[in-house]
Design a protein around this motif. Sequence first.
Motif, PDB file in Angstrom:
ATOM      1  N   UNK A  44       0.539  -1.402  -0.081  1.00  9.49           N
ATOM      2  CA  UNK A  44      -0.197   0.029   0.055  1.00  9.49           C
ATOM      3  C   UNK A  44       1.145   1.274  -0.160  1.00  9.49           C
ATOM      4  N   UNK A  45       1.714   0.869   1.198  1.00  7.98           N
ATOM      5  CA  UNK A  45       2.396   2.828   1.150  1.00  7.98           C
ATOM      6  C   UNK A  45       3.501   2.719  -0.516  1.00  7.98           C
ATOM      7  N   UNK A  46       4.126   1.698  -1.204  1.00  9.85           N
ATOM      8  CA  UNK A  46       4.697   1.616  -2.068  1.00  9.85           C
ATOM      9  C   UNK A  46       3.521   2.710  -3.414  1.00  9.85           C
ATOM     10  N   UNK A  47       2.383   1.851  -3.111  1.00 13.50           N
ATOM     11  CA  UNK A  47       1.177   1.896  -4.352  1.00 13.50           C
ATOM     12  C   UNK A  47       0.863   3.104  -4.429  1.00 13.50           C
ATOM     13  N   UNK A  48       0.777   3.765  -3.145  1.00 14.62           N
ATOM     14  CA  UNK A  48       0.143   5.169  -3.010  1.00 14.62           C
ATOM     15  C   UNK A  48       1.551   6.798  -3.276  1.00 14.62           C
ATOM     16  N   UNK A  49       2.965   5.679  -3.124  1.00 14.01           N
ATOM     17  CA  UNK A  49       4.229   7.148  -3.580  1.00 14.01           C
ATOM     18  C   UNK A  49       4.085   6.610  -5.131  1.00 14.01           C
ATOM     19  N   UNK A  50       3.658   5.733  -5.514  1.00 16.29           N
ATOM     20  CA  UNK A  50       4.015   5.544  -6.961  1.00 16.29           C
ATOM     21  C   UNK A  50       3.104   6.418  -7.784  1.00 16.29           C
ATOM     22  N   UNK A 134      14.212   2.834  -7.411  1.00 20.66           N
ATOM     23  CA  UNK A 134      15.408   1.448  -7.808  1.00 20.66           C
ATOM     24  C   UNK A 134      14.963   1.200  -6.329  1.00 20.66           C
ATOM     25  N   UNK A 135      15.320   1.798  -5.446  1.00 15.63           N
ATOM     26  CA  UNK A 135      15.139   1.560  -4.179  1.00 15.63           C
ATOM     27  C   UNK A 135      14.094   1.069  -3.151  1.00 15.63           C
ATOM     28  N   UNK A 136      13.278   2.039  -3.708  1.00 18.00           N
ATOM     29  CA  UNK A 136      11.479   2.183  -3.229  1.00 18.00           C
ATOM     30  C   UNK A 136      11.239   0.357  -3.565  1.00 18.00           C
TER      31      UNK A 136
END
Length: 153
Positions: A44-50, A134-136
């Motif tokens: 979820x955190x990755x999708x919000x950032x993306x 890349x890091x995320x």
Amino acid sequence: MSGIYNGLLIGFGIASCLLCTWLSLRIGATDREGLPTHLFARLPAYLVWLIGEIISSNIATAKIILRGTSDPEIFEVPANQSTAAGLANYANSITLTPGTVTVDIDEAKTGSSRFLVHALHPQFGDDVRSGEMDGRNCALEGVISGHLEKSGK
């Protein structure tokens, strides 16, 4: 999907789910890569950032197109993911972000893989080269500096 819910159809649905689960177990498709449940907590955190990156890149791409200031470039960028699924996720994340497209993947047997990326403007290239995405993606996959986290096995 028909809107008809009777015991027979529900029973067939349950039976087909059980059959698919049993077949998946038999062919070994429930391993860490085939069923990446370890990603669910971080996803979820990755999708919000993306999604935020996609929106901001959409605005920047529209400005570049309307002003006619495109200056395309092609460059290579390292990809530090440890699995094929991680590489695919990173490549797709680059392509989903407007203004950049992953053109080719050079998957390394050892060390970092490399992506060939096309960017509409050097600003987008700098964003990819910064290594934040890349890091995320590595963090999403459970990789720190190319090594799996202790809890990731």
